[in-house]
Write an enzyme that holds these catalytic residues in place. Structure first.
Site: not given
Ligand code: TYM
Length: 320
Positions: A110, A189, A192
C-alpha cells in the site's frame, strides 16, 4: 490437532479463497478440532460502511457452510465476538519491533503505491498473531500469501516467551501444492484488491463472461505452448482430474489449439464443481436464524479457549 484459520468478510469469496484455504478447512475438520472465523476486525481496515460489514459477515458464514464447513465437526464464529483477542493483540504489540511490521507485504504494498495506510493496516499482522495464539492453534491452513504472517506470529510468540517465559503454542502454516497461489483473470495472484477475482457464487452467466475475458498472450494459435507457465491451465488444474489435465497439457504442447477452448473447459468444469454448494447456499439463505445460532455456538466454545489462554498470558506478564 487444533486447526485454526480466518477469512476476511470484504466481499464475495473467490476461487483463490476456496482452493488456497477453504478446501483445507473442509478436509481438516474430519480428524481435528477446527476453529474457523470471519475476520471482521481485520475487514474494518477496508470496509467502512457498517451495514455492508454486517451483511458481509452473514454472507461469509453462508458461504463457508454452503461449501461444506460442518458445525457439528468444527467451530465457526465471528472474530469480534471474542474480545480476548483484542486484549491479546495489545499484549503482543508491546513486544513487536516496528521493523518487523514494516516488512509485512500488505502495508509495504500500500505504501509503495502511495496509498494512505493507517495504524490498523500497519499492525494487522499482530491482530492475526493474536487470532492464532489465543486458541493454542497448532496448524493454520492458508494460501501462500499468508505464510509470512504466520512466521510473524511465531516471532511475536518467541519474543513474548523471551520476556515472560513459555506461554503460547507455536503454530505451523499449512499450504497445498495445487491451489496455494491461484492466479486471477490477469495472471497476477487472484485478489479482491487487484480486481481480478472469479467468484464462487453469483450469476453463472456473468462468471462465464468473466472467464471468457481472461487475459491471454498473443502467440499464434499454431505454436506449441508450455502449459506449466499458463494461468488458464493452472485454473483448469484446480477442477479437472489427472487424466483430463494430462489430455489438456498434450493439446498445449501439440499446438494448433486456441485459448478459447480451454476457457470454455474452465467454465464448464467450474460450474459443475460448485453446483452443489450453490444449491446448498440457496437452502441456507432461507434460514438465517439457524446460521446465527451456529455462529453463537461457535463463539461460546472459542471464547472459553481464548479466555483461558489470555489469562495465562496476563499472569505471565504480570498483569495480576
Ligand atoms: P483473506 O481473507 O485475504 O483470504 C482468506 C484465505 O484465502 C487465501 N487466499 C488465496 N489462496 C490461494 N490463492 C489466492 N489467490 C488466494 N487469495 C486468498 C488466503 O491465503 C487465506 O488463507 N489475514 C487473513 C485473514 C486472517 C487469518 C487470521 C488467517 C485473519 N486472522 C488467522 C489465518 C489465521 C486474510 O486476509 O485472508
Amino acid at each position: 490437532m487444533r486447526v485454526l484459520s480466518g477469512i476476511q468478510p470484504t466481499g464475495r469469496p473467490h476461487w483463490g479463497n476456496y482452493f488456497g484455504a477453504i478446501r483445507q478447512y473442509i478436509d481438516l475438520q474430519e480428524d481435528n478440532e477446527g476453529f474457523y472465523f470471519i475476520a471482521d476486525l481485520h475487514a474494518l481496515t477496508t470496509v467502512r460502511e457498517p451495514e455492508v460489514l454486517r451483511e458481509n459477515v452473514i454472507n461469509a458464514a453462508l458461504d463457508l457452510l454452503a461449501l461444506g464447513l460442518d458445525p457439528s465437526k468444527a467451530n465457526l464464529f465471528v472474530q469480534s465476538d471474542i474480545p480476548e483477542v483484542a486484549e491479546l493483540t495489545w499484549l503482543l504489540m508491546t513486544g513487536t519491533p516496528m521493523g518487523l511490521l514494516e516488512r509485512c507485504h500488505a502495508y509495504k504494498e500500500k505504501k509503495a503505491k502511495g496509498l494512505p495506510a493507517d495504524a490498523g493496516l500497519f499492525t494487522y499482522p499482530v491482530l492475526m498473531a493474536a487470532d492464532i495464539l489465543a486458541y493454542d492453534s497448532q496448524i493454520v491452513p492458508v494460501g501462500v500469501d499468508q505464510v509470512q504472517h504466520i512466521e510473524v506470529c511465531r516471532d511475536l510468540a518467541g519474543s513474548f516467551h523471551h520476556a515472560f517465559g513459555e506461554t503460547f503454542v507455536l503454530p505451523k502454516a499449512k499450504t497445498l501444492d495445487v491451489g496455494a497461489k491461484v492466479p486471477g483473470t490477469d495472471g497476477q495472484k487472484m485478489s479482491k484488491s487487484y480486481n481480478n477475482t472469479l467468484p464462487l457464487f453469483g450469476d453463472v452467466k456473468k462468471i462465464r463472461k468473466q472467464i471468457m475475458r481472461i487475459v491471454t498472450d498473443s502467440r499464434p494459435m499454431e505454436d506449441p505452448k508450455d502449459p506449466t507457465d499458463d494461468h488458464l491451465f493452472q485454473l483448469y488444474q484446480l477442477f479437472a482430474g489427472p487424466a483430463e489435465v494430462e489430455a489438456m497439457a498434450a493439446k498445449y504442447r501439440a499446438g494448433g489449439f486456441g485459448y478459447g477452448e480451454i476457457k470454455k473447459a474452465v467454465a464448464e468444469v467450474s460450474e459443475e464443481y460448485f453446483a452443489p454448494a450453490r444449491a446448498k447456499r440457496e437452502e441456507l439463505e432461507s434460514d438465517l436464524d439457524t446460521v446465527r445460532d451456529i455462529l453463537a455456538e461457535g463463539a461460546k466454545r472459542a471464547r472459553e479457549v481464548a479466555a483461558s489462554v489470555v489469562d495465562r498470558a496476563r499472569r505471565n506478564c504480570g498483569l495480576r
